[in-house]
Design a protein around this motif. Sequence first.
Motif, PDB file in Angstrom:
ATOM      1  N   ARG A 130       0.824  -1.208   0.000  1.00  0.00           N
ATOM      2  CA  ARG A 130       0.000   0.000   0.000  1.00  0.00           C
ATOM      3  C   ARG A 130       0.863   1.266   0.000  1.00  0.00           C
ATOM      4  N   ASN A 131       0.524   2.193  -0.891  1.00  0.00           N
ATOM      5  CA  ASN A 131       1.203   3.488  -0.900  1.00  0.00           C
ATOM      6  C   ASN A 131       0.200   4.584  -1.212  1.00  0.00           C
ATOM      7  N   TRP A 132       0.571   5.785  -0.872  1.00  0.00           N
ATOM      8  CA  TRP A 132      -0.307   6.925  -1.113  1.00  0.00           C
ATOM      9  C   TRP A 132       0.545   8.101  -1.571  1.00  0.00           C
ATOM     10  N   ARG A 133       0.078   8.767  -2.631  1.00  0.00           N
ATOM     11  CA  ARG A 133       0.860   9.875  -3.167  1.00  0.00           C
ATOM     12  C   ARG A 133       0.750  11.105  -2.266  1.00  0.00           C
ATOM     13  N   LEU A 134       1.890  11.681  -1.980  1.00  0.00           N
ATOM     14  CA  LEU A 134       1.984  12.911  -1.208  1.00  0.00           C
ATOM     15  C   LEU A 134       2.580  13.999  -2.102  1.00  0.00           C
ATOM     16  N   PRO A 135       2.316  15.251  -1.782  1.00  0.00           N
ATOM     17  CA  PRO A 135       2.715  16.330  -2.704  1.00  0.00           C
ATOM     18  C   PRO A 135       4.189  16.704  -2.583  1.00  0.00           C
ATOM     19  N   LEU A 136       4.750  17.151  -3.689  1.00  0.00           N
ATOM     20  CA  LEU A 136       6.081  17.760  -3.705  1.00  0.00           C
ATOM     21  C   LEU A 136       5.881  19.279  -3.663  1.00  0.00           C
ATOM     22  N   TRP A 137       5.641  19.805  -2.472  1.00  0.00           N
ATOM     23  CA  TRP A 137       5.469  21.248  -2.316  1.00  0.00           C
ATOM     24  C   TRP A 137       6.859  21.869  -2.184  1.00  0.00           C
ATOM     25  N   THR A 138       7.435  22.170  -3.344  1.00  0.00           N
ATOM     26  CA  THR A 138       8.837  22.575  -3.378  1.00  0.00           C
ATOM     27  C   THR A 138       9.096  23.839  -2.570  1.00  0.00           C
ATOM     28  N   ALA A 139       8.261  24.832  -2.729  1.00  0.00           N
ATOM     29  CA  ALA A 139       8.480  26.098  -2.019  1.00  0.00           C
ATOM     30  C   ALA A 139       8.469  25.882  -0.515  1.00  0.00           C
ATOM     31  N   MET A 140       7.495  25.111  -0.018  1.00  0.00           N
ATOM     32  CA  MET A 140       7.412  24.844   1.411  1.00  0.00           C
ATOM     33  C   MET A 140       8.635  24.072   1.893  1.00  0.00           C
ATOM     34  N   GLY A 141       9.035  23.043   1.089  1.00  0.00           N
ATOM     35  CA  GLY A 141      10.164  22.223   1.498  1.00  0.00           C
ATOM     36  C   GLY A 141      11.454  23.006   1.534  1.00  0.00           C
ATOM     37  N   LEU A 142      11.698  23.824   0.512  1.00  0.00           N
ATOM     38  CA  LEU A 142      12.938  24.596   0.483  1.00  0.00           C
ATOM     39  C   LEU A 142      12.973  25.649   1.576  1.00  0.00           C
ATOM     40  N   GLU A 143      11.818  26.204   1.912  1.00  0.00           N
ATOM     41  CA  GLU A 143      11.754  27.170   3.006  1.00  0.00           C
ATOM     42  C   GLU A 143      12.199  26.504   4.316  1.00  0.00           C
ATOM     43  N   GLY A 144      11.786  25.264   4.493  1.00  0.00           N
ATOM     44  CA  GLY A 144      12.148  24.549   5.718  1.00  0.00           C
ATOM     45  C   GLY A 144      13.574  24.046   5.739  1.00  0.00           C
ATOM     46  N   LEU A 145      14.225  24.032   4.569  1.00  0.00           N
ATOM     47  CA  LEU A 145      15.587  23.518   4.470  1.00  0.00           C
ATOM     48  C   LEU A 145      16.616  24.634   4.279  1.00  0.00           C
ATOM     49  N   LYS A 146      16.234  25.851   4.591  1.00  0.00           N
ATOM     50  CA  LYS A 146      17.150  26.969   4.425  1.00  0.00           C
ATOM     51  C   LYS A 146      18.331  26.853   5.382  1.00  0.00           C
ATOM     52  N   SER A 147      19.483  27.263   4.892  1.00  0.00           N
ATOM     53  CA  SER A 147      20.688  27.342   5.718  1.00  0.00           C
ATOM     54  C   SER A 147      21.285  28.728   5.561  1.00  0.00           C
ATOM     55  N   SER A 148      21.843  29.261   6.638  1.00  0.00           N
ATOM     56  CA  SER A 148      22.450  30.591   6.576  1.00  0.00           C
ATOM     57  C   SER A 148      23.857  30.546   6.003  1.00  0.00           C
ATOM     58  N   CYS A 149      24.431  29.328   5.884  1.00  0.00           N
ATOM     59  CA  CYS A 149      25.827  29.237   5.470  1.00  0.00           C
ATOM     60  C   CYS A 149      26.078  28.237   4.356  1.00  0.00           C
ATOM     61  N   ALA A 150      25.021  27.608   3.810  1.00  0.00           N
ATOM     62  CA  ALA A 150      25.171  26.654   2.710  1.00  0.00           C
ATOM     63  C   ALA A 150      23.953  26.754   1.799  1.00  0.00           C
ATOM     64  N   ASP A 151      24.014  26.060   0.692  1.00  0.00           N
ATOM     65  CA  ASP A 151      22.883  26.103  -0.239  1.00  0.00           C
ATOM     66  C   ASP A 151      21.608  25.575   0.401  1.00  0.00           C
ATOM     67  N   MET A 152      21.753  24.618   1.272  1.00  0.00           N
ATOM     68  CA  MET A 152      20.584  24.030   1.929  1.00  0.00           C
ATOM     69  C   MET A 152      21.034  23.253   3.150  1.00  0.00           C
ATOM     70  N   ALA A 153      20.105  23.018   4.067  1.00  0.00           N
ATOM     71  CA  ALA A 153      20.339  22.152   5.219  1.00  0.00           C
ATOM     72  C   ALA A 153      19.778  20.769   4.915  1.00  0.00           C
ATOM     73  N   ASN A 154      20.265  19.772   5.636  1.00  0.00           N
ATOM     74  CA  ASN A 154      19.764  18.412   5.360  1.00  0.00           C
ATOM     75  C   ASN A 154      18.513  18.086   6.149  1.00  0.00           C
ATOM     76  N   SER A 155      18.080  18.966   7.031  1.00  0.00           N
ATOM     77  CA  SER A 155      16.875  18.707   7.818  1.00  0.00           C
ATOM     78  C   SER A 155      16.264  20.036   8.207  1.00  0.00           C
ATOM     79  N   GLY A 156      14.948  20.030   8.404  1.00  0.00           N
ATOM     80  CA  GLY A 156      14.254  21.262   8.751  1.00  0.00           C
ATOM     81  C   GLY A 156      13.223  21.025   9.834  1.00  0.00           C
ATOM     82  N   ARG A 157      12.135  21.751   9.750  1.00  0.00           N
ATOM     83  CA  ARG A 157      11.105  21.666  10.782  1.00  0.00           C
ATOM     84  C   ARG A 157      10.362  20.342  10.712  1.00  0.00           C
ATOM     85  N   ARG A 158       9.701  19.989  11.818  1.00  0.00           N
ATOM     86  CA  ARG A 158       8.991  18.711  11.897  1.00  0.00           C
ATOM     87  C   ARG A 158       7.782  18.677  10.986  1.00  0.00           C
ATOM     88  N   GLU A 159       7.076  19.808  10.888  1.00  0.00           N
ATOM     89  CA  GLU A 159       5.865  19.843  10.074  1.00  0.00           C
ATOM     90  C   GLU A 159       6.215  19.545   8.615  1.00  0.00           C
TER      91      GLU A 159
END
Length: 511
Positions: free
Chosen positions: A421-450
């Motif tokens: 069993r699987n279920w499709r979930l959205p690729l909300w790119t803007a939301m995901g990248l906002e949560g993966l922001k880093s102040s010193c690199a292109d991106m962080a490897n982890s973000g908020r729980r939500e």
Amino acid sequence: MDIRFQTGGPSQWKADVVVTFVFEGEGVEEACAALAQSAVWLSIAPAWRDFHGGRDESVMFYGPQAMEISRVLGVGLGKADKADMTAFRYAVGKAVRRCRDYDLATVGLDGASLARVAEKLGVSFDALVREAVIAAYLALYRYDRWKSEKSPHADPRWLALMLEGEYVENDVRAQARMAEAEARGVMLARDAANDPANVMTPSAFAQKAEAVASKYGMKALVLGPDALAAEGMNAYLAVARGSVEEPRMVVVEYAPRGSEGQKPVVLVGKGLCFDSGGISLKPAKGMEEMKGDMSGAAAVLGVMEALGQLAPSLEPKRPVVGIMACAENMPGGHATRPGDIVVAKNGKSVEIVNTDAEGRLVLADALAWAQEKYEPFRLVDIATLTGACAVALGPDSAGLFASDDDLADLLHKAGMALGERNWRLPLWTAMGLEGLKSSCADMANSGRREGGAINAAVFLQQFVREGVCWAHIDMAAADNGESPINAKGETGFGVRTLLSAVWDDDRDMLQ
């Protein structure tokens, strides 16, 4: 256990026991009329008075020993309008396990009964045969490698599909063979993921994959630390730095006859042979299950095993490449620290804010490498990636993310039809990248729980080139379980779904 076919109707059937399926409220004449014509004693068996065909209900009926059919195992499926394929698979699993407990060496499935069930469930007869065969195999699977006392009960020698006609339809034979190959792949994946981490190291997994490739004439390539460094796979290597066990990325290539010049289907599996969390150490409770964090890689290897089993009589039109990215994530003096920055293979810099978000680092480099070395027709990765996906979808379910609607539909329909069993979930790119922001690199490897599962998928998306047909399966809630077709432990989830992705859209073998 071998799969056999018997034709000619009940008068020609022979087995230690014949399994028949009964819906709630049915009598013998309605449930198994064809069988009762030969096993005439069945209609007057006293046990029918206590058997109502309820789900989880089964009764062994006994007739005269001198008859070819002297035992019939009636298995209940519950109310006909409530029955589904999961209930059927579980019924088959319970039936064959009971036959094993009774030391019955030869088991038959009442084909007329199966035909009735197929009609009630709205599926083709050959499709139901496929599910019956794989359910029987998977129910009998045992992981007892380390037990000094083995079960005294041996598996049945063969399972026969018993048919009324004089010959076996080609589609029925093909589906039974498909199920047998799938079962071999699932059981290989279970074995690999059930093995403890002190045995199934990245090097040991590589050897296992090389053995599969050698057995079926496939090509194998193993990249160790030096090769990974030469390829610029620094995110991958960052995960492995704390362990004395060296990482291994294993590549198995399968080129069917006539596939020259075709773009390959590329499958990528996360292979964390043990995940302690690294410096961001996991809680002690349940950490022993992290030996199964390589279940994605195990599923990919299971697909290669199944393809080898099917060849040469049934082959996809395209090459298939299995990439299994194996490592250990451990704390230690050389371990990657929270706050460290690495430059991944595609040139993006990543701040590692949580070393327990390691799977996406390994997959990121593996995905980038796969696209550089191959031009995929389809690119599918599978991983025990986020607890957030388990929270979102519950147990025994996987999250499905995809850049292509057709690929998403294919994987969803296949998984739902095949018991994964699987279920499709959205690729909300803007939301995901906002949560993966880093102040010193292109991106962080982890973000908020939500939206944690979405954030992880969006992270991987940054390593997939524009226009590539890509899907990501997060199976964190489905790799471990227990059911009538799964002994407690690793499930081999994903083998059947991934196998469906290797066929072109015009193939209907898996529908």
